[in-house]
Design a protein around this motif. Sequence first.
Motif, PDB file in Angstrom:
ATOM      1  N   MET A   1       0.837  -1.177   0.000  1.00 57.65           N
ATOM      2  CA  MET A   1       0.000   0.000   0.000  1.00 57.65           C
ATOM      3  C   MET A   1       0.887   1.247   0.000  1.00 57.65           C
ATOM      4  O   MET A   1       1.955   1.257   0.579  1.00 57.65           O
ATOM      5  N   SER A   3       1.140   5.153   1.142  1.00 59.58           N
ATOM      6  CA  SER A   3       0.566   6.038   2.142  1.00 59.58           C
ATOM      7  C   SER A   3       1.125   7.448   1.973  1.00 59.58           C
ATOM      8  O   SER A   3       2.342   7.622   1.869  1.00 59.58           O
ATOM      9  N   GLU A   4       0.233   8.421   1.922  1.00 57.34           N
ATOM     10  CA  GLU A   4       0.610   9.831   1.841  1.00 57.34           C
ATOM     11  C   GLU A   4      -0.074  10.566   2.983  1.00 57.34           C
ATOM     12  O   GLU A   4      -1.271  10.376   3.218  1.00 57.34           O
ATOM     13  N   THR A   5       0.677  11.402   3.681  1.00 57.18           N
ATOM     14  CA  THR A   5       0.126  12.201   4.767  1.00 57.18           C
ATOM     15  C   THR A   5       0.073  13.655   4.327  1.00 57.18           C
ATOM     16  O   THR A   5       1.041  14.175   3.784  1.00 57.18           O
ATOM     17  N   GLN A  99      -8.198   4.585   1.036  1.00 58.87           N
ATOM     18  CA  GLN A  99      -8.679   4.789   2.398  1.00 58.87           C
ATOM     19  C   GLN A  99      -8.196   6.161   2.826  1.00 58.87           C
ATOM     20  O   GLN A  99      -6.994   6.438   2.775  1.00 58.87           O
ATOM     21  N   GLU A 109      -4.453  11.067   6.263  1.00 51.48           N
ATOM     22  CA  GLU A 109      -3.598  10.016   5.717  1.00 51.48           C
ATOM     23  C   GLU A 109      -4.399   9.338   4.618  1.00 51.48           C
ATOM     24  O   GLU A 109      -5.547   8.941   4.826  1.00 51.48           O
ATOM     25  N   ILE A 111      -4.316   6.220   2.033  1.00 48.26           N
ATOM     26  CA  ILE A 111      -3.684   4.942   1.718  1.00 48.26           C
ATOM     27  C   ILE A 111      -4.269   4.467   0.398  1.00 48.26           C
ATOM     28  O   ILE A 111      -5.493   4.414   0.235  1.00 48.26           O
ATOM     29  N   ASP A 113      -4.142   1.668  -2.921  1.00 45.12           N
ATOM     30  CA  ASP A 113      -3.744   0.373  -3.456  1.00 45.12           C
ATOM     31  C   ASP A 113      -2.772   0.620  -4.608  1.00 45.12           C
ATOM     32  O   ASP A 113      -3.129   1.286  -5.582  1.00 45.12           O
TER      33      ASP A 113
END
Length: 133
Positions: A1, A3-5, A99, A109, A111, A113
């Motif tokens: 996955m 993930s970017e914040t 997500q 955050e 997330i 795929d």
Amino acid sequence: MISETIPMWTSQRTMVPLRDLLELFPPNNWRWVVEEFDGTFGRMSTGITRPAWAQFQEMVSAGAVAFDWDGIQQFAHGVDQMIDGRIVATDENHTTVVQLDAFDSTEYEIIIDPGWVGAAAFVSAVRSKLGSP
């Protein structure tokens, strides 16, 4: 996955609203489900009124707050601030593609795929918007 914040507040102390995050995605045919939500509504285009807040929370808990692309856009335009929560987008195979979590009015955050064909373009758009390398 992947993930970017994303900080919920800019360096100019302006809030990054949910609708701005959704602009990073291309139009799609996903099913967007609000799994958790604490926030404030301004424009009640979603049909949510303050007395119906408890009913809205019950619908969220039951998984009954689901939208198509146009619907999630309308929902986001009605949200003034997402304080805490989770919104999940699934494709036609019921696979979670995105997500999106909000944490205590401080950050989002997202997330993704990595199998989604638009994942690389999305990451590039996020980093461009944030001024990251």
